[in-house]
Design an enzyme around this catalytic site. Sequence first.
Site, PDB file in Angstrom:
ATOM      1  N   GLY A  33       0.810  -1.216   0.000  1.00 25.39           N
ATOM      2  CA  GLY A  33       0.000   0.000   0.000  1.00 25.39           C
ATOM      3  C   GLY A  33       0.842   1.264   0.000  1.00 25.39           C
ATOM      4  N   ASN A  34       0.241   2.343  -0.430  1.00 17.84           N
ATOM      5  CA  ASN A  34       0.956   3.613  -0.488  1.00 17.84           C
ATOM      6  C   ASN A  34      -0.015   4.768  -0.705  1.00 17.84           C
ATOM      7  OD1 ASN A  34       0.670   3.560  -3.572  1.00 17.84           O
ATOM      8  ND2 ASN A  34       1.987   1.786  -3.204  1.00 17.84           N
ATOM      9  N   GLY A  51       8.909  -0.644   0.072  1.00 13.61           N
ATOM     10  CA  GLY A  51       9.282  -1.682   1.020  1.00 13.61           C
ATOM     11  C   GLY A  51       9.630  -1.220   2.415  1.00 13.61           C
ATOM     12  N   SER A  79       8.145   4.081  -4.217  1.00 13.58           N
ATOM     13  CA  SER A  79       7.224   2.947  -4.302  1.00 13.58           C
ATOM     14  C   SER A  79       7.242   2.312  -5.686  1.00 13.58           C
ATOM     15  CB  SER A  79       5.800   3.431  -3.990  1.00 13.58           C
ATOM     16  OG  SER A  79       4.835   2.480  -4.379  1.00 13.58           O
ATOM     17  N   ASP A  81       4.779   1.466  -7.191  1.00 10.41           N
ATOM     18  CA  ASP A  81       3.596   1.987  -7.888  1.00 10.41           C
ATOM     19  C   ASP A  81       3.770   3.440  -8.333  1.00 10.41           C
ATOM     20  OD1 ASP A  81       1.725  -0.273  -7.685  1.00 10.41           O
ATOM     21  OD2 ASP A  81       1.874   0.073  -5.527  1.00 10.41           O
ATOM     22  N   HIS A 102      -4.488  -3.074  -0.614  1.00  5.96           N
ATOM     23  CA  HIS A 102      -4.928  -4.420  -0.951  1.00  5.96           C
ATOM     24  C   HIS A 102      -5.951  -4.857   0.095  1.00  5.96           C
ATOM     25  CE1 HIS A 102      -0.677  -5.065  -2.857  1.00  5.96           C
ATOM     26  NE2 HIS A 102      -1.456  -4.326  -3.618  1.00  5.96           N
ATOM     27  N   ASP A 125     -23.657   8.145  -1.817  1.00  4.70           N
ATOM     28  CA  ASP A 125     -23.093   9.371  -1.247  1.00  4.70           C
ATOM     29  C   ASP A 125     -21.656   9.595  -1.702  1.00  4.70           C
ATOM     30  OD1 ASP A 125     -25.413   9.812   0.208  1.00  4.70           O
ATOM     31  OD2 ASP A 125     -24.597   9.089   2.109  1.00  4.70           O
ATOM     32  N   TYR A 219     -24.363  18.001   2.764  1.00  2.00           N
ATOM     33  CA  TYR A 219     -23.957  17.299   3.982  1.00  2.00           C
ATOM     34  C   TYR A 219     -22.748  17.966   4.647  1.00  2.00           C
ATOM     35  CZ  TYR A 219     -22.028  13.567   6.917  1.00  2.00           C
ATOM     36  OH  TYR A 219     -21.525  12.847   7.956  1.00  2.00           O
TER      37      TYR A 219
END
Length: 225
Positions: A33-34, A51, A79, A81, A102, A125, A219
Amino acid sequence: MNEEKRVIEELRETVCRLHAELVRYGLVAWTAGNISGRVPGADLFVIKPSGVSYDDLTPESIVVCDLDGDLVEGSLAPSSDTAAHAYVYRHMPEVNGVAHTHSTYASAWAARGEPIPCVLTAMADEFGGGIPVGPFALIGGDDIGRGIVETLTGHRSRAVLMRNHGVFTIGESPKAAVKAAVMCEDVARTVHVARQLGVPAPIAPGDVDSLYDRYQNVYGQRSHR
């Protein structure tokens, strides 16, 4: 300190802090994730290094890249990604934050290659409809970024399930992208449970439009003009 350097330092602090939210909401495992954030007024963005444990992240470890994904500032490798994030920033100028997870339930939908249908008001929403599936793409190049852009262009959803991979979310800020990732996992889990009980009832398109408009424009607290 010049203004750009100050802005980059503040953004590094913000993006570093937001990674803790991915852990807090159970959206990531180990170093996966990042999050990234675009530097206002510059062709740069900051992103998590590759990493590195979430416990070891510091603002100084968050790296700076240009919009080609090349490292500009920092001692660690960006990363894996990064090319995907860079492609999104190049092609979606309205996007200032990107998050990738993930997370379990949303990734399960991605593994099936199945969009999440809009059967909850919370989905209407936040996403303005169902959450779409993007194409399968290998990690490392900009194919993932291409898939994100192609899938989300013209779509109200700020989340895409990349087939056999996981979730990418976009936002007007890094925090907004993280919120979309949190909400994506929440609705993915609920709709999954609903399908174990029977067939979830869809929300009529006109009602989806009304819910989305209310949430986006009415909202919450609004500043007085």
